[in-house]
Every structure is written in C-alpha cells, then in structure tokens.
Design an enzyme around this catalytic site. Structure first.
Site, short mmCIF file in Angstrom:
data_model
loop_
_atom_site.label_atom_id
_atom_site.label_comp_id
_atom_site.label_asym_id
_atom_site.label_seq_id
_atom_site.Cartn_x
_atom_site.Cartn_y
_atom_site.Cartn_z
CB CYS A 51 -0.92 0.02 1.23
SG CYS A 51 -1.98 -1.44 1.33
NE ARG A 133 -2.80 -4.53 -2.76
CZ ARG A 133 -2.27 -3.86 -1.75
NH1 ARG A 133 -2.53 -2.58 -1.60
NH2 ARG A 133 -1.47 -4.45 -0.89
C1 BEZ Z 1 0.69 -4.59 1.91
O1 BEZ Z 1 1.90 -4.76 1.88
O2 BEZ Z 1 0.18 -3.55 1.55
C2 BEZ Z 1 -0.16 -5.73 2.38
C3 BEZ Z 1 0.30 -7.00 2.13
C4 BEZ Z 1 -0.46 -8.07 2.58
C5 BEZ Z 1 -1.64 -7.84 3.26
C6 BEZ Z 1 -2.10 -6.54 3.47
C7 BEZ Z 1 -1.35 -5.47 3.02
#
Ligand code: BEZ
Length: 222
Positions: A51, A133
C-alpha cells in the site's frame, strides 16, 4: 469456506451514494464529483508495504489523473489518525525514484466498514477485517464504468489505471471501442454492426479498415 450472498454495484449501475469522513474533510460521493471522472479505490491497511508503494505512486501520478479530469478517492478501514500519520510517513521514503510523496486527495475513514461493504470491497474469505484492493471508475454522471479487484499481495498497475480512463473517455467521445492493449493514437475498433444492412454498409465504408464484417478498425483524427 463461508458462503454468503453479497450485493455489490456492477458496471452500468449508479455509484451508491455515501457521506464519509476523509483526510480532506467530509465528502458526499459521488455527488461532489458530478461533472468529473473519479476513481474510488480501497487498500487493505495503512502502514503496510505494498500500500505504501501504491500511495507513493498515486501521489507521483496525481497530476496525470487530474489532466484527465479524474479525481482520486482512497479508502481503508483504518482510523483518521492512522491515515494522517501514515500519509506523513510516505514523505520519508523512496520508491522507484519517487521521493517526498505528498498525497493530496481524500482518504476515507471507514472504521465501520459501511462504505467498503456498500461497494463489495470486503471479501471475507480473503480477509474479513480489511478491504481488498478494489477500484471503481465512475463517470461524470455518477455511473460505474469499470471495476478491478486485486488481492492484498499485488500492487496495482498505474499505467493501466490511466490507460483505462483514456480508453473510456475516447470511446465516449468517438462512439467506438478499443482493441487489446490499445494506447492513445492507435486505431479504434468499430462496435459490431447490429443489423445485416449495417454489416454490408460497414464493408463498403472506405474509411473503415475491415478484415471481415464484424472486425473493423478505424483511424480517428482527434
Ligand atoms: C501490503 O503490503 O500492503 C499488504 C500485504 C499483505 C496484506 C495486506 C497489506
């Protein structure tokens, strides 16, 4: 595996209305965005690495969306203080040459999950407590025109987000479709003829580049 019936907005539906607190104050969506394109998107959580790369990239490419009359609206189920702290922290990082990333679009506070449930952003068998997402591209009349879903593990492709907005706007303007991997400047696709007479006309259209009655390209002069 949990089995439930979900209702979620689909392409062609009016974007469901909501009022929400954001990092830029309260917004009424999609009413505040009438006359503009908007991208309503969710991310799983603040202070997570994928993110972080996405928001740094949104910040870098924000002007490109604005140039397409397109506003960005983010969402996660985190609290306002978390959003503010996380967005501030992005300014200290570097990713693919992006430095000092300043996010200048609203990020919705959806602790109650009201908005994320309304838009089908919670996929419980993937994660019952965070949004996936999701991306909803909404046109100036408030109609949903494109939907993407990505899992938490995969960051979005920003060239594609920009390209799909360009393709939608081009199709609306010229009443054409766009082929696989279309980029601005490429030939358009003529939508399939609806009658046998139209199919014959199409084959006789000197400006259409037809390989068959239903497979025609056309150069559009902007
Ligand atoms: C992230 O790195 O944004 C992420 C990765 C796995 C689960 C939730 C967020």
């Amino acid at each position: 595996m949990e089995q439930r019936v979900y209702s979620l907005p689909l392409i062609g539906d009016p974007a469901p209305s909501f009022k929400a607190v954001t990092t830029k104050g309260v917004i009424n969506y999609p009413e505040d965005y009438k006359g503009k394109w908007s991208i309503l998107f969710s991310h799983p959580a603040d202070f997570t690495p994928v993110c972080t790369t996405e928001f740094m990239t949104f910040a870098k490419r924000h002007q490109e969306f604005r140039d397409l009359n397109t506003e960005l609206v983010g969402l996660s189920v985190d609290a306002l203080q978390s959003h503010i702290q996380w967005l501030r922290s992005l300014e200290d990082f570097e990713y693919r040459g992006i430095k000092n990333a300043k996010v200048d679009f609203p990020l919705i506070v959806d602790i109650t999950m009201e908005v994320s449930r309304l838009y089908g952003m919670i996929h419980p068998n993937a994660d019952a407590t965070h949004a996936v997402r999701a991306v909803f591209i909404v046109d100036p009349k408030g109609i949903i025109r494109t939907i993407f879903y990505y899992p938490a593990s995969a960051g979005r492709n920003f060239d594609e987000l920009i390209r799909i907005v360009q393709a939608l706007q081009y199709s609306d303007k010229h009443k054409v479709a766009t082929p696989a991997d279309w980029q601005p400047g490429d030939d358009a696709i003529l939508p399939p003829p609806a009658t046998t007479a139209a199919a014959i006309d199409r084959m006789n259209d000197k400006e259409a580049k037809c390989q068959d009655w239903y497979f025609c390209f056309k150069e559009i002069k902007e």
